[in-house]
Motif scaffolding. Structure first.
Motif, PDB file in Angstrom:
ATOM      1  N   ILE A   1       5.578   2.874   9.174  1.00 41.18           N
ATOM      2  CA  ILE A   1       5.127   4.232   8.877  1.00 41.18           C
ATOM      3  C   ILE A   1       6.314   5.183   8.764  1.00 41.18           C
ATOM      4  O   ILE A   1       6.320   6.114   7.942  1.00 41.18           O
ATOM      5  N   ALA A   2       7.351   4.924   9.572  1.00 40.61           N
ATOM      6  CA  ALA A   2       8.571   5.720   9.419  1.00 40.61           C
ATOM      7  C   ALA A   2       9.220   5.456   8.073  1.00 40.61           C
ATOM      8  O   ALA A   2       9.825   6.353   7.461  1.00 40.61           O
ATOM      9  N   GLU A   3       9.099   4.220   7.605  1.00 33.11           N
ATOM     10  CA  GLU A   3       9.650   3.855   6.291  1.00 33.11           C
ATOM     11  C   GLU A   3       8.798   4.423   5.164  1.00 33.11           C
ATOM     12  O   GLU A   3       9.318   4.802   4.099  1.00 33.11           O
ATOM     13  N   TYR A   4       7.491   4.491   5.389  1.00 33.75           N
ATOM     14  CA  TYR A   4       6.549   5.018   4.385  1.00 33.75           C
ATOM     15  C   TYR A   4       5.735   6.144   5.034  1.00 33.75           C
ATOM     16  O   TYR A   4       4.598   5.912   5.501  1.00 33.75           O
ATOM     17  N   PRO A   5       6.260   7.350   5.073  1.00 30.87           N
ATOM     18  CA  PRO A   5       5.510   8.468   5.682  1.00 30.87           C
ATOM     19  C   PRO A   5       4.184   8.735   4.984  1.00 30.87           C
ATOM     20  O   PRO A   5       3.279   9.332   5.572  1.00 30.87           O
ATOM     21  N   GLU A   6       4.069   8.290   3.715  1.00 27.67           N
ATOM     22  CA  GLU A   6       2.832   8.504   2.968  1.00 27.67           C
ATOM     23  C   GLU A   6       1.629   7.839   3.635  1.00 27.67           C
ATOM     24  O   GLU A   6       0.469   8.206   3.383  1.00 27.67           O
ATOM     25  N   LEU A   7       1.880   6.836   4.487  1.00 28.52           N
ATOM     26  CA  LEU A   7       0.787   6.092   5.110  1.00 28.52           C
ATOM     27  C   LEU A   7       0.140   6.852   6.261  1.00 28.52           C
ATOM     28  O   LEU A   7      -1.017   6.575   6.613  1.00 28.52           O
ATOM     29  N   LYS A   8       0.855   7.762   6.855  1.00 26.00           N
ATOM     30  CA  LYS A   8       0.340   8.441   8.035  1.00 26.00           C
ATOM     31  C   LYS A   8      -0.893   9.269   7.680  1.00 26.00           C
ATOM     32  O   LYS A   8      -0.881  10.057   6.741  1.00 26.00           O
ATOM     33  N   GLY A   9      -1.942   9.069   8.433  1.00 26.68           N
ATOM     34  CA  GLY A   9      -3.201   9.774   8.196  1.00 26.68           C
ATOM     35  C   GLY A   9      -4.026   9.189   7.072  1.00 26.68           C
ATOM     36  O   GLY A   9      -5.154   9.631   6.844  1.00 26.68           O
ATOM     37  N   ARG A  10      -3.487   8.220   6.333  1.00 28.73           N
ATOM     38  CA  ARG A  10      -4.209   7.613   5.214  1.00 28.73           C
ATOM     39  C   ARG A  10      -4.500   6.124   5.415  1.00 28.73           C
ATOM     40  O   ARG A  10      -5.438   5.594   4.835  1.00 28.73           O
TER      41      ARG A  10
ATOM     42  N   VAL B   1       0.842  -1.198   0.000  1.00 25.74           N
ATOM     43  CA  VAL B   1       0.000   0.000   0.000  1.00 25.74           C
ATOM     44  C   VAL B   1       0.881   1.254   0.000  1.00 25.74           C
ATOM     45  O   VAL B   1       0.603   2.230  -0.720  1.00 25.74           O
ATOM     46  N   GLY B   2       1.974   1.219   0.798  1.00 23.31           N
ATOM     47  CA  GLY B   2       2.911   2.346   0.796  1.00 23.31           C
ATOM     48  C   GLY B   2       3.527   2.559  -0.578  1.00 23.31           C
ATOM     49  O   GLY B   2       3.660   3.712  -1.044  1.00 23.31           O
ATOM     50  N   ASP B   3       3.919   1.469  -1.243  1.00 25.16           N
ATOM     51  CA  ASP B   3       4.466   1.594  -2.601  1.00 25.16           C
ATOM     52  C   ASP B   3       3.422   2.165  -3.556  1.00 25.16           C
ATOM     53  O   ASP B   3       3.759   2.911  -4.486  1.00 25.16           O
ATOM     54  N   PHE B   4       2.169   1.795  -3.355  1.00 25.19           N
ATOM     55  CA  PHE B   4       1.073   2.276  -4.196  1.00 25.19           C
ATOM     56  C   PHE B   4       0.941   3.797  -4.061  1.00 25.19           C
ATOM     57  O   PHE B   4       0.785   4.519  -5.065  1.00 25.19           O
ATOM     58  N   TYR B   5       1.006   4.297  -2.835  1.00 23.96           N
ATOM     59  CA  TYR B   5       0.943   5.738  -2.617  1.00 23.96           C
ATOM     60  C   TYR B   5       2.122   6.450  -3.294  1.00 23.96           C
ATOM     61  O   TYR B   5       1.964   7.533  -3.873  1.00 23.96           O
ATOM     62  N   ARG B   6       3.299   5.849  -3.208  1.00 25.54           N
ATOM     63  CA  ARG B   6       4.485   6.476  -3.818  1.00 25.54           C
ATOM     64  C   ARG B   6       4.396   6.484  -5.342  1.00 25.54           C
ATOM     65  O   ARG B   6       4.859   7.424  -5.988  1.00 25.54           O
ATOM     66  N   GLU B   7       3.813   5.454  -5.896  1.00 30.10           N
ATOM     67  CA  GLU B   7       3.742   5.344  -7.357  1.00 30.10           C
ATOM     68  C   GLU B   7       2.703   6.285  -7.941  1.00 30.10           C
ATOM     69  O   GLU B   7       2.865   6.803  -9.048  1.00 30.10           O
ATOM     70  N   TYR B   8       1.614   6.534  -7.208  1.00 23.91           N
ATOM     71  CA  TYR B   8       0.535   7.393  -7.720  1.00 23.91           C
ATOM     72  C   TYR B   8       0.193   8.470  -6.678  1.00 23.91           C
ATOM     73  O   TYR B   8      -0.913   8.476  -6.107  1.00 23.91           O
ATOM     74  N   PRO B   9       1.117   9.361  -6.369  1.00 24.91           N
ATOM     75  CA  PRO B   9       0.880  10.356  -5.296  1.00 24.91           C
ATOM     76  C   PRO B   9      -0.251  11.325  -5.619  1.00 24.91           C
ATOM     77  O   PRO B   9      -0.980  11.735  -4.716  1.00 24.91           O
ATOM     78  N   ILE B  10      -0.388  11.687  -6.889  1.00 22.03           N
ATOM     79  CA  ILE B  10      -1.409  12.685  -7.255  1.00 22.03           C
ATOM     80  C   ILE B  10      -2.799  12.052  -7.233  1.00 22.03           C
ATOM     81  O   ILE B  10      -3.740  12.586  -6.637  1.00 22.03           O
TER      82      ILE B  10
END
Length: 517
Positions: free
Chosen positions: A372-381, A334-343
């Protein structure tokens, strides 16, 4: 620790004994039944062939008699007698001929002039026959034995009878049936030929053939002695068949066991290699201006086992003690998914299923904090969906509340999955409310027609609003279900009506298409 396949599989000796017994029984059954069917079919075919051969011989006999009648006169001069003798010499069947007039009196034979009447019973049969012909079995003074008589009368009244040994009829029959199949050949009620056969012996089957237009019948027997003789001769093949069946059963058994016990090994390897796919199913907001969400769901197509059920993957992972590893793998994807499609995923939250017993572990929250520290994109999402599979004990309840507080402090939302089908207690909901309650598909399926279900969901909806929880209806597949949950005040919907679980590239296409809807 997961046991090896060899330690789980039954012993080879036991398997060979078990499948050997089954193979022996199957071999005996198949060969006995097959031989029975074969012998019945063989009896039918050979009896039919014997009947046809007998029919051909009878037709030839009467063609021969007709030829003689067509070349004969109502006289018995020396030339007439010589002609009859010559015909007898060249005849393949008859040993004597006799001519009779329209009064059915024999007046000339191969032995010279005669004058005697034909039996009235034979005369009647000739008159009743459409082709003016018949056969009989009479003891002959000239041949000195039971003799076959064939009678034919031409259109002008001139007729002929031919005498032959009774065995002549059975030449072709005997060739086709002997020595395997005993038979009886009868004319009327008298036996012409009877092969050596003990009528007291048991018979597997018999077949009766009657010649149309003749008073001739053929009874063919298939004795049990023939059946047992053939069965004994097939014993070597039966033994080979038994071995083959045993090997097939044993190999198939081993293959099934390998499939059964290799599936956990393959699942374990897939988790370690991160080769299990994650699909995403949208959770649609029914509010104007509301944002959609997603649920991450595992999917795996094994190269050896095909498409494997997610339920099987989860149950196997629990058995192998790898359920936490499976959870971390999904969250990282899921973290990789957020990184791949941030917009495209900027305003979309994604939930991951988690086992409630994993939450009780002291290491769960720290490990989650590390991811979450490894994937900050996950925080709050990121959201965790907890399935209420069992009731919490008095000891577990405060521990679970403590774990939830730690997880909530990390900015992670919590949902109770399949609410209403498990053991989630109201006391726990009041002590630590979830962010979202997900209504199980079982309720949605019966919502339209079941008043009791509607009342339950109305109460749950009221409870969720009192506790400031969001509601999601799972398994919405039809428009009438959508209207029903909307009428209850449910503002988020998940199901095939909107979208099935999709790979990440396809679900992004869906998001882009439905972002403004």
């Amino acid at each position: 620790m997961f046991k090896s396949i060899n330690s789980i599989m039954p012993s080879k000796k036991k398997c060979f004994f078990y499948y050997g017994f089954i193979s022996l029984f199957l071999s005996v059954f198949v060969f006995m039944l097959g031989l029975y069917a074969y012998q019945l079919k063989d009896l039918e075919n050979r009896a039919e062939s014997a009947k046809n051969a007998l029919t051909y011989r009878m037709n030839d006999i009467f063609l021969e008699l007709k030829h003689i009648v067509d070349n004969s006169e109502l006289s018995c001069e020396k030339e007439d007698i010589d002609r009859l003798r010559r015909m007898t010499f060249y005849s393949p069947t008859f040993k004597e001929f006799g001519l009779f007039n329209d009064n059915f009196r024999v007046y000339c034979t191969t032995y010279g002039p005669r004058d005697f009447a034909i039996f009235s019973s034979i005369v009647n049969r000739i008159k009743e026959s459409s082709e003016r012909k018949t056969v009989s079995l009479v003891r002959s003074h000239s041949l000195g034995e039971s003799t076959f008589f064939a009678f034919y009368q031409g259109a002008d009244g001139l007729g002929i009878n031919g005498l032959a040994p009774s065995q002549v009829l059975a030449v072709d029959v005997d060739y086709l049936l002997s020595p395997d199949l005993p038979y009886e050949l009868t004319i009327g009620k008298q036996t012409v030929v009877s092969s050596e056969y003990n009528h007291k012996s048991s018979v597997l089957a018999k077949r009766v053939e009657s010649l149309d237009g003749w008073a001739i019948s053929l009874v063919v027997f298939s004795p049990f002695s023939l059946y047992w003789g053939h069965l004994v001769s097939l014993l070597p093949f039966m033994f080979i068949f038994c071995l083959l069946c045993c090997l097939i059963f044993y190999t198939a058994h081993g293959g099934i066991l390998y499939y059964r016990y290799s599936l956990p090994l393959n699942i374990k390897r897939a988790i370690k290699d991160n080769s299990i796919d994650v699909h995403f199913q949208p959770i649609v907001s029914l509010k104007a201006g509301g944002f959609h969400e997603m649920e991450a769901l595992i999917r795996w197509h094994s190269p050896y086992h095909g498409q494997v059920s997610p339920l099987v993957i989860v149950e196997t992972s629990e058995r192998l003690g790898l359920i936490d590893d499976l959870t971390w793998m999904v969250i990282r994807k899921v973290g990789d998914f957020y990184r791949e499609y941030p917009i495209q995923l900027k305003e979309i939250n994604i939930s991951v299923n988690v086992d409630r017993y994993s939450l009780l572990k002291e290491s769960f929250a720290p490990n989650l904090e590390g991811i979450i520290a490894e994937y900050p994109e996950l925080k709050g999402r990121l959201g965790l969906e907890v399935t209420e599979t069992s009731a919490l004990t008095v000891t577990e309840l405060p521990l679970m509340v403590s774990r939830f507080e730690h997880i909530k402090a990390l900015g992670i939302r919590l949902s109770v999955d399949d609410f209403g089908t498990g053991y989630a207690g109201l006391d726990f909901l009041r002590r630590f409310p979830y962010d979202t309650l997900k209504l199980d598909k079982v309720f949605i399926d019966s919502l339209k027609d079941d008043q009791f279900t509607r009342q339950i969901l109305t109460s749950i909806t009221k409870l969720a609003k009192e506790l400031n929880m969001a509601l999601v209806a799972e398994g919405v597949e039809r428009e009438d279900q959508l209207d029903a949950v909307r009428a209850l005040g449910v503002d988020r919907v998940q199901g095939y009506y909107f979208c099935r679980p999709l790979p990440k590239d396809q679900v992004i296409t869906w998001v882009e298409k439905n972002a403004t809807k």
